[in-house]
Design a protein around this motif. Structure first.
Motif, PDB file in Angstrom:
ATOM      1  N   GLY A  42       1.805 -84.236 -38.111  1.00  0.00           N
ATOM      2  CA  GLY A  42       3.276 -84.822 -38.184  1.00  0.00           C
ATOM      3  C   GLY A  42       3.578 -84.997 -39.803  1.00  0.00           C
ATOM      4  N   TYR A  43       2.573 -85.445 -40.719  1.00  0.00           N
ATOM      5  CA  TYR A  43       2.949 -85.588 -41.988  1.00  0.00           C
ATOM      6  C   TYR A  43       3.242 -84.311 -42.664  1.00  0.00           C
ATOM      7  N   ILE A  44       2.442 -83.188 -42.270  1.00  0.00           N
ATOM      8  CA  ILE A  44       2.596 -81.897 -42.753  1.00  0.00           C
ATOM      9  C   ILE A  44       4.041 -81.211 -42.300  1.00  0.00           C
ATOM     10  N   LYS A  45       4.412 -81.578 -40.954  1.00  0.00           N
ATOM     11  CA  LYS A  45       5.582 -80.921 -40.575  1.00  0.00           C
ATOM     12  C   LYS A  45       6.862 -81.667 -41.484  1.00  0.00           C
ATOM     13  N   LYS A  46       6.464 -83.065 -41.583  1.00  0.00           N
ATOM     14  CA  LYS A  46       7.734 -83.625 -42.326  1.00  0.00           C
ATOM     15  C   LYS A  46       8.062 -82.794 -43.774  1.00  0.00           C
ATOM     16  N   LYS A  47       6.920 -82.636 -44.381  1.00  0.00           N
ATOM     17  CA  LYS A  47       6.921 -81.968 -45.778  1.00  0.00           C
ATOM     18  C   LYS A  47       7.417 -80.578 -45.648  1.00  0.00           C
ATOM     19  N   LEU A  48       7.160 -79.767 -44.555  1.00  0.00           N
ATOM     20  CA  LEU A  48       7.679 -78.724 -44.272  1.00  0.00           C
ATOM     21  C   LEU A  48       9.313 -78.547 -43.726  1.00  0.00           C
ATOM     22  N   GLN A  49       9.481 -79.688 -43.353  1.00  0.00           N
ATOM     23  CA  GLN A  49      10.863 -79.698 -42.730  1.00  0.00           C
ATOM     24  C   GLN A  49      11.233 -78.801 -41.586  1.00  0.00           C
ATOM     25  N   ARG A  50      10.076 -78.662 -40.970  1.00  0.00           N
ATOM     26  CA  ARG A  50       9.899 -78.076 -39.576  1.00  0.00           C
ATOM     27  C   ARG A  50       9.332 -78.697 -38.404  1.00  0.00           C
ATOM     28  N   GLU A  51       9.685 -78.759 -36.943  1.00  0.00           N
ATOM     29  CA  GLU A  51       8.947 -79.288 -36.208  1.00  0.00           C
ATOM     30  C   GLU A  51       8.494 -77.832 -35.195  1.00  0.00           C
ATOM     31  N   ASP A  52       8.687 -76.866 -35.381  1.00  0.00           N
ATOM     32  CA  ASP A  52       8.533 -75.986 -34.322  1.00  0.00           C
ATOM     33  C   ASP A  52       7.456 -74.915 -35.080  1.00  0.00           C
ATOM     34  N   VAL A  53       6.467 -75.477 -35.721  1.00  0.00           N
ATOM     35  CA  VAL A  53       5.253 -74.716 -36.203  1.00  0.00           C
ATOM     36  C   VAL A  53       3.887 -75.357 -35.384  1.00  0.00           C
TER      37      VAL A  53
END
Length: 347
Positions: A42-53
């Motif tokens: 969840g933290y990494i996806k926030k940095k990526l600004q992507r939830e679909d990975v």
């Protein structure tokens, strides 16, 4: 002996160890399906600004490269890489052992270029040769250089045009993203690469890499392949907890920035003394050209690697700084360089 040999000599940052200790007696779900791994994702996806990975935690870098390449290529496919690339030079033929040829092409300062990719495609024209299907790059490269957003975009474009997968090895991605010449962010990489990973082993974790699968078609049944290749840890939460600590706040970036700052101090000192570098000094890996007499004297107090011989009197050495490099040890190296430089021949 003070070591500038690599960026994985020390254990882990205290905040990583603190969270490991705090969670030590929890009874976690196994195989990476625990609450800590989910938080880290969840933290990494926030940095990526992507939830679909999809994000998977893999124990080591070479294993991540082997797993990714062998999972996404057919038996007749090859992977294009710079001739200095990790998969071509430092993995004991791991990729070839899975049945996939590494198509090594000359790089520029360790970086693969669109022209090199095109040459590889032009040469491999028919079914009598392996078919190039993936491009492998690393940021930072094996020579410590970085890709700009324009360079990565150009590689992305030629890959898309020719139906090639783009895989970015991010073992030292933290260093790349925090060095002064960088203009990339994680949110850019997730748009330009089909798959990449965020390295923890070389940036404050005990072990572990976070593999990010961006392309939808690559996601299906990947956990089966992880298990088959021995990359699925029963205690997967051990890696998840570490990435939770690294990405809970900006610790991941802080540690990489420290390594770069220590390298910058060494770079400035070497340049002030007149020494040249075999590759541009961009990140936490430095490749100065030093007189052999100086190399011999430094070797009595410091650990570092000798990369190649330049001529009878000079060699390229590699100094690597880490998240744990102490300022006083950098000062000692600089002082030793200064004290031994008088009377040497500099090129």
């Amino acid at each position: 002996m003070i070591s500038f040999m690599n960026d994985y000599s020390e254990g882990a940052h205290p905040r990583v160890l603190e969270l490991l200790m705090k969670s030590n007696f929890e009874q976690n779900t196994g195989y990476g399906e625990d609450i800590h791994s989910e938080k880290a994702k969840g933290y990494i996806k926030k940095k990526l600004q992507r939830e679909d990975v999809d994000i998977h935690f893999i124990p080591a870098g070479t294993q991540t490269n082997l797993l990714t390449i062998s999972s996404f290529l057919q038996p007749h496919h090859g992977v294009i890489a710079a001739d200095t690339g990790h998969i071509n030079v430092h993995e004991t033929g791991a990729i070839e052992a899975t049945g996939h040829k590494v198509i090594a092409m000359p790089g520029k300062d360790g970086k693969l270029t669109p022209d090199a990719i095109k040459k590889a495609l032009d040469y491999h024209r028919d079914e009598h040769m392996v078919k190039p299907k993936m491009v492998y790059i690393s940021d930072t490269t094996e020579l410590g250089t970085i890709y700009t957003k324009a360079e990565l975009t150009a590689i992305h474009d030629i890959c898309k045009k020719n139906n090639l997968l783009l895989f970015l090895d991010g073992a030292r991605l933290g260093s790349a993203l925090t060095c002064k010449g960088n203009d990339l962010e994680l949110k850019d990489i997730v748009k330009l690469a089909d798959v990449f990973y965020i390295g923890g082993t070389k940036n404050g974790a005990l072990l572990g890499e976070a593999l990010v699968i961006c392309k939808e078609e690559l996601k299906e049944e990947f956990r089966y392949l992880m298990k088959q290749r021995g990359a699925m840890l029963a205690k997967g939460f051990v890696i998840g907890i570490q990435f939770e600590a690294l990405f809970l706040d900006d610790l991941y970036y802080e540690l990489a920035e420290h390594a770069n700052q220590m390298a910058e101090r060494i770079t400035h000192a070497l340049k002030a003394m007149g020494y040249a570098f075999s590759a541009p000094a961009c990140s936490n890996q430095l490749f100065p050209i030093l007189p052999n007499a100086l190399v011999d004297k430094l070797s009595k107090e410091f650990k570092f690697s000798i990369q190649e011989k330049v001529d009878e009197g000079h060699s390229v050495v590699r100094f690597v700084t880490s998240w744990a490099t102490k300022e006083e040890n950098v000062d000692k190296l600089i002082q030793c360089l200064k004290s031994e430089t008088n009377g040497t021949t500099i090129i």
